[in-house]
Write a protein that holds these residues in place. Structure first.
Motif, PDB file in Angstrom:
ATOM      1  N   MET A  93       1.581 -13.965  -7.390  1.00 40.09           N
ATOM      2  CA  MET A  93       1.814 -14.121  -5.960  1.00 40.09           C
ATOM      3  C   MET A  93       1.634 -12.790  -5.251  1.00 40.09           C
ATOM      4  SD  MET A  93       2.536 -17.323  -5.669  1.00 40.09           S
ATOM      5  CE  MET A  93       3.065 -17.349  -3.956  1.00 40.09           C
ATOM      6  N   ASN A  94       0.943 -12.867  -4.117  1.00 37.11           N
ATOM      7  CA  ASN A  94       0.625 -11.680  -3.349  1.00 37.11           C
ATOM      8  C   ASN A  94       1.314 -11.683  -1.994  1.00 37.11           C
ATOM      9  OD1 ASN A  94      -1.932 -10.382  -4.815  1.00 37.11           O
ATOM     10  ND2 ASN A  94      -2.178 -12.609  -4.834  1.00 37.11           N
ATOM     11  N   TRP A  95       1.492 -10.493  -1.453  1.00 37.23           N
ATOM     12  CA  TRP A  95       1.787 -10.289  -0.039  1.00 37.23           C
ATOM     13  C   TRP A  95       0.595  -9.541   0.556  1.00 37.23           C
ATOM     14  CZ3 TRP A  95       5.628 -12.520   2.623  1.00 37.23           C
ATOM     15  CH2 TRP A  95       6.746 -12.988   1.933  1.00 37.23           C
ATOM     16  N   VAL A  96       0.131 -10.048   1.682  1.00 34.38           N
ATOM     17  CA  VAL A  96      -0.982  -9.454   2.414  1.00 34.38           C
ATOM     18  C   VAL A  96      -0.546  -9.342   3.869  1.00 34.38           C
ATOM     19  CG1 VAL A  96      -3.375  -9.778   3.181  1.00 34.38           C
ATOM     20  CG2 VAL A  96      -2.693 -10.479   0.868  1.00 34.38           C
ATOM     21  N   ARG A  97      -0.881  -8.252   4.521  1.00 39.47           N
ATOM     22  CA  ARG A  97      -0.473  -8.094   5.911  1.00 39.47           C
ATOM     23  C   ARG A  97      -1.670  -7.841   6.810  1.00 39.47           C
ATOM     24  NH1 ARG A  97       2.845  -2.308   5.773  1.00 39.47           N
ATOM     25  NH2 ARG A  97       1.029  -0.941   5.400  1.00 39.47           N
ATOM     26  N   GLN A  98      -1.447  -8.049   8.095  1.00 36.90           N
ATOM     27  CA  GLN A  98      -2.494  -7.871   9.095  1.00 36.90           C
ATOM     28  C   GLN A  98      -1.876  -7.280  10.353  1.00 36.90           C
ATOM     29  OE1 GLN A  98      -4.606 -11.488  10.308  1.00 36.90           O
ATOM     30  NE2 GLN A  98      -6.486 -10.282  10.419  1.00 36.90           N
ATOM     31  N   ALA A  99      -2.163  -6.019  10.600  1.00 39.16           N
ATOM     32  CA  ALA A  99      -1.683  -5.373  11.807  1.00 39.16           C
ATOM     33  C   ALA A  99      -2.365  -5.989  13.023  1.00 39.16           C
ATOM     34  CB  ALA A  99      -1.959  -3.872  11.743  1.00 39.16           C
ATOM     35  N   PRO A 100      -1.756  -5.905  14.193  1.00 41.45           N
ATOM     36  CA  PRO A 100      -2.326  -6.527  15.391  1.00 41.45           C
ATOM     37  C   PRO A 100      -3.759  -6.085  15.643  1.00 41.45           C
ATOM     38  CG  PRO A 100      -0.109  -5.764  15.825  1.00 41.45           C
ATOM     39  CD  PRO A 100      -0.456  -5.262  14.456  1.00 41.45           C
ATOM     40  N   GLY A 101      -4.659  -7.050  15.723  1.00 43.01           N
ATOM     41  CA  GLY A 101      -6.064  -6.778  16.005  1.00 43.01           C
ATOM     42  C   GLY A 101      -6.836  -6.137  14.872  1.00 43.01           C
ATOM     43  N   LYS A 102      -6.225  -6.052  13.692  1.00 37.29           N
ATOM     44  CA  LYS A 102      -6.858  -5.386  12.551  1.00 37.29           C
ATOM     45  C   LYS A 102      -7.198  -6.363  11.441  1.00 37.29           C
ATOM     46  CE  LYS A 102      -6.268  -1.368  14.486  1.00 37.29           C
ATOM     47  NZ  LYS A 102      -7.437  -0.622  15.044  1.00 37.29           N
ATOM     48  N   GLY A 103      -7.745  -5.842  10.357  1.00 33.50           N
ATOM     49  CA  GLY A 103      -8.134  -6.653   9.218  1.00 33.50           C
ATOM     50  C   GLY A 103      -6.985  -6.881   8.254  1.00 33.50           C
ATOM     51  N   LEU A 104      -7.330  -7.470   7.122  1.00 42.21           N
ATOM     52  CA  LEU A 104      -6.355  -7.809   6.105  1.00 42.21           C
ATOM     53  C   LEU A 104      -6.111  -6.622   5.181  1.00 42.21           C
ATOM     54  CD1 LEU A 104      -7.850 -11.293   5.196  1.00 42.21           C
ATOM     55  CD2 LEU A 104      -5.866 -10.859   6.650  1.00 42.21           C
ATOM     56  N   GLU A 105      -4.850  -6.425   4.803  1.00 48.09           N
ATOM     57  CA  GLU A 105      -4.476  -5.359   3.888  1.00 48.09           C
ATOM     58  C   GLU A 105      -3.583  -5.929   2.796  1.00 48.09           C
ATOM     59  OE1 GLU A 105      -2.298  -0.953   3.769  1.00 48.09           O
ATOM     60  OE2 GLU A 105      -1.835  -2.354   5.399  1.00 48.09           O
ATOM     61  N   TRP A 106      -4.007  -5.818   1.545  1.00 48.90           N
ATOM     62  CA  TRP A 106      -3.158  -6.252   0.437  1.00 48.90           C
ATOM     63  C   TRP A 106      -1.959  -5.309   0.339  1.00 48.90           C
ATOM     64  CZ3 TRP A 106      -2.228  -3.464  -4.180  1.00 48.90           C
ATOM     65  CH2 TRP A 106      -1.457  -4.171  -5.120  1.00 48.90           C
TER      66      TRP A 106
ATOM     67  N   TYR B  29       1.645 -12.249   5.234  1.00 50.07           N
ATOM     68  CA  TYR B  29       1.315 -13.506   4.580  1.00 50.07           C
ATOM     69  C   TYR B  29       1.671 -13.425   3.097  1.00 50.07           C
ATOM     70  CZ  TYR B  29      -1.885 -14.256   8.580  1.00 50.07           C
ATOM     71  OH  TYR B  29      -2.448 -14.419   9.823  1.00 50.07           O
ATOM     72  N   CYS B  30       2.172 -14.523   2.551  1.00 47.13           N
ATOM     73  CA  CYS B  30       2.197 -14.634   1.103  1.00 47.13           C
ATOM     74  C   CYS B  30       1.040 -15.541   0.700  1.00 47.13           C
ATOM     75  CB  CYS B  30       3.528 -15.169   0.581  1.00 47.13           C
ATOM     76  SG  CYS B  30       3.985 -16.822   1.120  1.00 47.13           S
ATOM     77  N   ALA B  31       0.505 -15.297  -0.478  1.00 47.49           N
ATOM     78  CA  ALA B  31      -0.673 -16.029  -0.928  1.00 47.49           C
ATOM     79  C   ALA B  31      -0.636 -16.167  -2.442  1.00 47.49           C
ATOM     80  CB  ALA B  31      -1.951 -15.307  -0.502  1.00 47.49           C
ATOM     81  N   ARG B  32      -1.024 -17.336  -2.924  1.00 46.82           N
ATOM     82  CA  ARG B  32      -1.091 -17.563  -4.363  1.00 46.82           C
ATOM     83  C   ARG B  32      -2.381 -16.956  -4.907  1.00 46.82           C
ATOM     84  NH1 ARG B  32      -1.206 -23.570  -6.905  1.00 46.82           N
ATOM     85  NH2 ARG B  32      -3.347 -23.529  -6.102  1.00 46.82           N
ATOM     86  N   GLY B  33      -2.253 -16.211  -5.975  1.00 49.37           N
ATOM     87  CA  GLY B  33      -3.418 -15.634  -6.612  1.00 49.37           C
ATOM     88  C   GLY B  33      -3.851 -16.460  -7.801  1.00 49.37           C
ATOM     89  N   ARG B  34      -5.148 -16.450  -8.045  1.00 45.10           N
ATOM     90  CA  ARG B  34      -5.709 -17.157  -9.190  1.00 45.10           C
ATOM     91  C   ARG B  34      -6.331 -16.160 -10.154  1.00 45.10           C
ATOM     92  NH1 ARG B  34      -3.105 -21.460  -9.487  1.00 45.10           N
ATOM     93  NH2 ARG B  34      -4.738 -22.836 -10.246  1.00 45.10           N
ATOM     94  N   SER B  35      -6.689 -16.632 -11.340  1.00 43.29           N
ATOM     95  CA  SER B  35      -7.133 -15.718 -12.386  1.00 43.29           C
ATOM     96  C   SER B  35      -8.390 -14.955 -12.026  1.00 43.29           C
ATOM     97  CB  SER B  35      -7.344 -16.483 -13.693  1.00 43.29           C
ATOM     98  OG  SER B  35      -8.325 -17.483 -13.517  1.00 43.29           O
ATOM     99  N   GLY B  36      -9.164 -15.475 -11.081  1.00 42.14           N
ATOM    100  CA  GLY B  36     -10.353 -14.748 -10.658  1.00 42.14           C
ATOM    101  C   GLY B  36     -10.081 -13.696  -9.609  1.00 42.14           C
ATOM    102  N   GLY B  37      -8.802 -13.476  -9.306  1.00 48.76           N
ATOM    103  CA  GLY B  37      -8.432 -12.461  -8.341  1.00 48.76           C
ATOM    104  C   GLY B  37      -8.436 -12.928  -6.903  1.00 48.76           C
ATOM    105  N   PHE B  38      -8.811 -14.152  -6.660  1.00 49.83           N
ATOM    106  CA  PHE B  38      -8.843 -14.643  -5.289  1.00 49.83           C
ATOM    107  C   PHE B  38      -7.524 -15.325  -4.957  1.00 49.83           C
ATOM    108  CE2 PHE B  38      -9.415 -19.060  -6.580  1.00 49.83           C
ATOM    109  CZ  PHE B  38     -10.037 -18.950  -7.805  1.00 49.83           C
ATOM    110  N   MET B  39      -7.332 -15.580  -3.650  1.00 48.23           N
ATOM    111  CA  MET B  39      -6.081 -16.162  -3.168  1.00 48.23           C
ATOM    112  C   MET B  39      -6.401 -17.501  -2.523  1.00 48.23           C
ATOM    113  SD  MET B  39      -4.579 -12.629  -1.610  1.00 48.23           S
ATOM    114  CE  MET B  39      -5.162 -11.107  -2.371  1.00 48.23           C
ATOM    115  N   ASP B  40      -5.904 -18.575  -3.123  1.00 47.24           N
ATOM    116  CA  ASP B  40      -6.358 -19.887  -2.700  1.00 47.24           C
ATOM    117  C   ASP B  40      -5.397 -20.639  -1.790  1.00 47.24           C
ATOM    118  OD1 ASP B  40      -5.588 -22.106  -5.504  1.00 47.24           O
ATOM    119  OD2 ASP B  40      -4.495 -20.364  -4.724  1.00 47.24           O
ATOM    120  N   VAL B  41      -4.155 -20.230  -1.741  1.00 52.97           N
ATOM    121  CA  VAL B  41      -3.174 -20.867  -0.865  1.00 52.97           C
ATOM    122  C   VAL B  41      -2.463 -19.775  -0.097  1.00 52.97           C
ATOM    123  CG1 VAL B  41      -1.144 -22.332  -0.702  1.00 52.97           C
ATOM    124  CG2 VAL B  41      -2.845 -22.768  -2.485  1.00 52.97           C
ATOM    125  N   TRP B  42      -2.409 -19.932   1.220  1.00 55.80           N
ATOM    126  CA  TRP B  42      -1.800 -18.942   2.097  1.00 55.80           C
ATOM    127  C   TRP B  42      -0.731 -19.605   2.964  1.00 55.80           C
ATOM    128  CZ3 TRP B  42      -3.944 -13.792   3.126  1.00 55.80           C
ATOM    129  CH2 TRP B  42      -5.051 -13.488   2.329  1.00 55.80           C
TER     130      TRP B  42
END
Lengths: 108, 117
Positions: B34-47, B94-107
């Motif tokens: 499980m991951n936490w990812v954040r996004q500052a106002p008007g900015k991109g995604l940051e793990w 955001y919290c996001a589920r991680g998968r074995s390929g390193g991607f996040m499929d549920v947010w």
């Protein structure tokens, strides 16, 4: 840390056109660990592509991913109105190292 | 239905602490990473952070030593304890589920943290 650089920053196209978005890595990325996401205003990101070229569940086949090494591409074959959004690439490496590109805004 | 719901955001003064929660349904948090990812106002995604099924945790350099990720298996819930908050921590988390390929499929839909005096 692997830096992902997306280009262009903004892409202006019309519905029905083809969109080509680029993601370049500062070091080689395993294709297994490269993903693409779509984000619309006020919404969470949505997974589009993983493993560089595999569409996620429910993603239309007009979305396709390709590439290897340091150069990856997301292609949208025929733009639909709902495709106008921001797109991010993401890589997963050892340590772990997880980084996102800065995003490409696809606008009408 | 597989779902993640974040809560706990709010306005906090610099130097303060906040704990975010992420309640999962439709799958087991402890069996996934499980991951936490954040996004500052008007900015991109940051793990921000990840916790693996085995319990190992990792953090972005920007939050290392200040943030702690954990989970409560009995509640099927992920947490992010944030201490010594700074203005630059202002973001949607955001919290996001991680998968074995390193991607996040549920947010989740995200929770907003604003650090301001």
């Amino acid at each position: 840390e692997i830096v992902l650089t997306q280009s262009p920053g903004t892409l202006s196209l019309s519905p029905g056109e083809r969109a080509t978005l680029s993601c370049r890595a500062s070091q080689s990325v395993s294709s297994s660990y490269l993903a693409w996401y779509q984000q619309k205003p006020g919404q969470a990101p949505r997974l589009l592509i993983y493993g560089a070229s595999t569409r996620a569940t429910g993603i239309p086949d007009r979305f396709s991913g390709s590439g290897s090494g340091t150069d990856f591409t997301l292609t949208i074959s025929r733009l639909e109105p709902e495709d106008f959004a921001v797109y991010y690439c993401q890589q997963y490496g050892i340590s772990p190292s997880i980084t996102f590109g800065q995003g490409t805004r696809l606008e009408i | 239905e597989v779902q993640l719901v974040e809560t706990g955001g709010g306005v906090i003064q610099p130097g303060g602490s906040l704990r975010l929660s992420c309640a999962a349904s439709g799958f087991t948090v402890s069996s996934n990473y499980m991951n936490w990812v954040r996004q500052a106002p008007g900015k991109g995604l940051e793990w921000v952070s990840v916790i693996y099924s085995g319990g190992s945790t990792y953090y972005a350099d920007s939050v290392k030593g200040r943030f702690t990720v954990s989970r409560d298996n009995s509640k099927n819930t992920l947490y992010l304890q944030m201490n010594s908050l700074r203005a630059e921590d202002t973001a949607v988390y955001y919290c996001a589920r991680g998968r074995s390929g390193g991607f996040m499929d549920v947010w989740g839909k995200g929770t907003t943290v604003t650090v301001s005096s």
